[in-house]
Scaffold this motif. Structure first.
Motif, PDB file in Angstrom:
ATOM      1  N   ARG A   8      14.108 -18.571   3.340  1.00 20.09           N
ATOM      2  CA  ARG A   8      15.211 -19.485   3.014  1.00 20.09           C
ATOM      3  C   ARG A   8      15.570 -20.417   4.163  1.00 20.09           C
TER       4      ARG A   8
ATOM      5  N   ARG B  17      22.139 -18.424   0.753  1.00 14.66           N
ATOM      6  CA  ARG B  17      21.980 -18.355  -0.699  1.00 14.66           C
ATOM      7  C   ARG B  17      22.266 -19.707  -1.341  1.00 14.66           C
ATOM      8  N   ASP B  18      21.472 -20.006  -2.354  1.00 14.94           N
ATOM      9  CA  ASP B  18      21.662 -21.260  -3.086  1.00 14.94           C
ATOM     10  C   ASP B  18      22.912 -21.218  -3.945  1.00 14.94           C
ATOM     11  N   ARG B  19      23.195 -20.054  -4.497  1.00 15.38           N
ATOM     12  CA  ARG B  19      24.351 -19.907  -5.378  1.00 15.38           C
ATOM     13  C   ARG B  19      25.305 -18.875  -4.799  1.00 15.38           C
ATOM     14  N   VAL B  20      26.524 -19.280  -4.586  1.00 15.76           N
ATOM     15  CA  VAL B  20      27.567 -18.368  -4.129  1.00 15.76           C
ATOM     16  C   VAL B  20      28.781 -18.548  -5.021  1.00 15.76           C
ATOM     17  N   THR B  21      29.512 -17.457  -5.237  1.00 14.63           N
ATOM     18  CA  THR B  21      30.669 -17.493  -6.129  1.00 14.63           C
ATOM     19  C   THR B  21      31.743 -18.440  -5.622  1.00 14.63           C
TER      20      THR B  21
ATOM     21  N   PRO C 203      31.989 -21.331  -2.865  1.00 15.95           N
ATOM     22  CA  PRO C 203      31.333 -22.155  -1.842  1.00 15.95           C
ATOM     23  C   PRO C 203      32.136 -22.257  -0.548  1.00 15.95           C
TER      24      PRO C 203
ATOM     25  N   ARG D  49      31.006 -19.778   2.130  1.00 17.60           N
ATOM     26  CA  ARG D  49      29.818 -20.189   2.872  1.00 17.60           C
ATOM     27  C   ARG D  49      30.163 -21.284   3.876  1.00 17.60           C
TER      28      ARG D  49
END
Length: 319
Positions: free
Chosen positions: A106, A293-297, A299, A302
């Protein structure tokens, strides 16, 4: 990483940072994993070392079955400390390094994220090391050797040069933890903004100061090389975790504890990490820290982790 101020030990330039707090459950491992991953994503060569017998950092990258089959018997930090205790210098830290595949795939640049895994029996090693310095005429000299062992190991042949070494310490002040502090240029202290989590920060800082003073005094008696440099790890900052927000600001109770720590005179990172069940859960998907991670609950979580990395680097290289 020539742009960053580097401490030079025998020609090797790298930062060594211990992530530490006496209190468990404060997000110490989460901070270590995500800070390391973000720095690697920015092009740095990063080594994570898991010194906590709970092995949460290790299991954040490797499934327990995978750890059992591939790492447990021959590629954990316990093997190195076994050699230290038994006088076996054949094993180097470089022999133990693994590169977690999912996380490294990643990374967006030329950085790399490596790991030296922990072992559930590392607590036994600490007891054995403590017994090895429990008495006798050579007590002080042996304690000095054990405390300085990790610093020497990080400089030994066989370990590839890294820009950054992040050490996830256990929530105590045992001999293994002391060896991490002595090896470090900086300390990062994750803390929840509550009474129990902040109570020990001043106490921890005092113990670190006493340890460093004693080690430097012992160095004048026992160091075998003239190049031995004075140990002086500083607190890079306290990072508050699991903060509850109201109108995008910490709630009053949390703010009060944060102010108490600032009043101690310790640096506090401007960015605090908000409460998020997924981020701090023990059953989150293994292998890829949130910052990668591309998808996080959420944003914003992150974004906070990435901002923390920026503030951390700003501390190492002040404008």
């Amino acid at each position: 990483m020539a742009d960053y101020r580097s401490q030079v030990w025998g020609g090797t330039s790298m930062y060594v940072v211990s992530v530490i707090n006496y209190k468990g459950g404060v997000g110490k491992t989460t901070v270590t994993a995500n800070l390391g991953a973000e720095l690697a994503n920015r092009g740095m060569k990063v080594l994570l070392i898991d010194l906590d017998p709970q092995a949460s950092l290790t299991f954040g990258f490797y499934d327990p079955d995978d750890w059992r089959e591939r790492l447990r018997d021959s590629r954990t930090i316990k093997r190195w400390y076994d050699g230290l205790r038994e006088g076996d210098t054949a094993i180097t830290l470089g022999d133990l390094v693994v590169s977690p595949g999912p996380a490294n795939t990643r990374l967006s640049g030329a950085g790399r994220l490596d790991l030296i895994a922990s072992h559930l029996q590392l607590v036994d090693i600490d007891l054995a090391l403590a017994r090895s310095v429990a008495g006798g005429e050579e007590y002080d000299a042996e304690l000095f050797r054990v405390r300085g062992s990790l610093a020497e190991g990080l400089l030994a042949d066989g370990l590839e040069p890294y820009d950054m070494v992040l050490i996830d310490c256990p929530p105590n002040f045992n001999v293994v933890t002391q060896s991490a502090i002595i090896a470090s240029d900086h300390l990062v202290i994750p803390a929840k903004a509550d009474y129990l989590s902040t109570l020990g920060i001043d106490y921890l800082h005092g113990n670190v100061r006493e340890l460093v003073e004693q080690y430097n005094a012992d160095a004048r008696r026992f160091a075998t090389v003239r190049r031995h440099q004075k140990v002086a790890p500083g607190v890079a900052g306290v990072v508050f975790t699991m903060i509850q927000l109201l109108a995008q600001r910490p709630i009053a109770t949390h703010q009060g504890y944060m102010d108490q720590v600032r009043n101690l005179g310790l640096p506090v990172f401007p960015t605090a990490l908000r409460e998020n069940v997924t981020l701090y859960a023990t059953n989150t998907p293994r292998g890829v820290p949130v910052v990668l991670r591309d998808r996080v609950t959420v944003p914003a979580v992150r974004a906070e982790l990435r901002q923390l990395a920026t503030e951390f680097l700003d501390h190492l290289q002040p404008a």
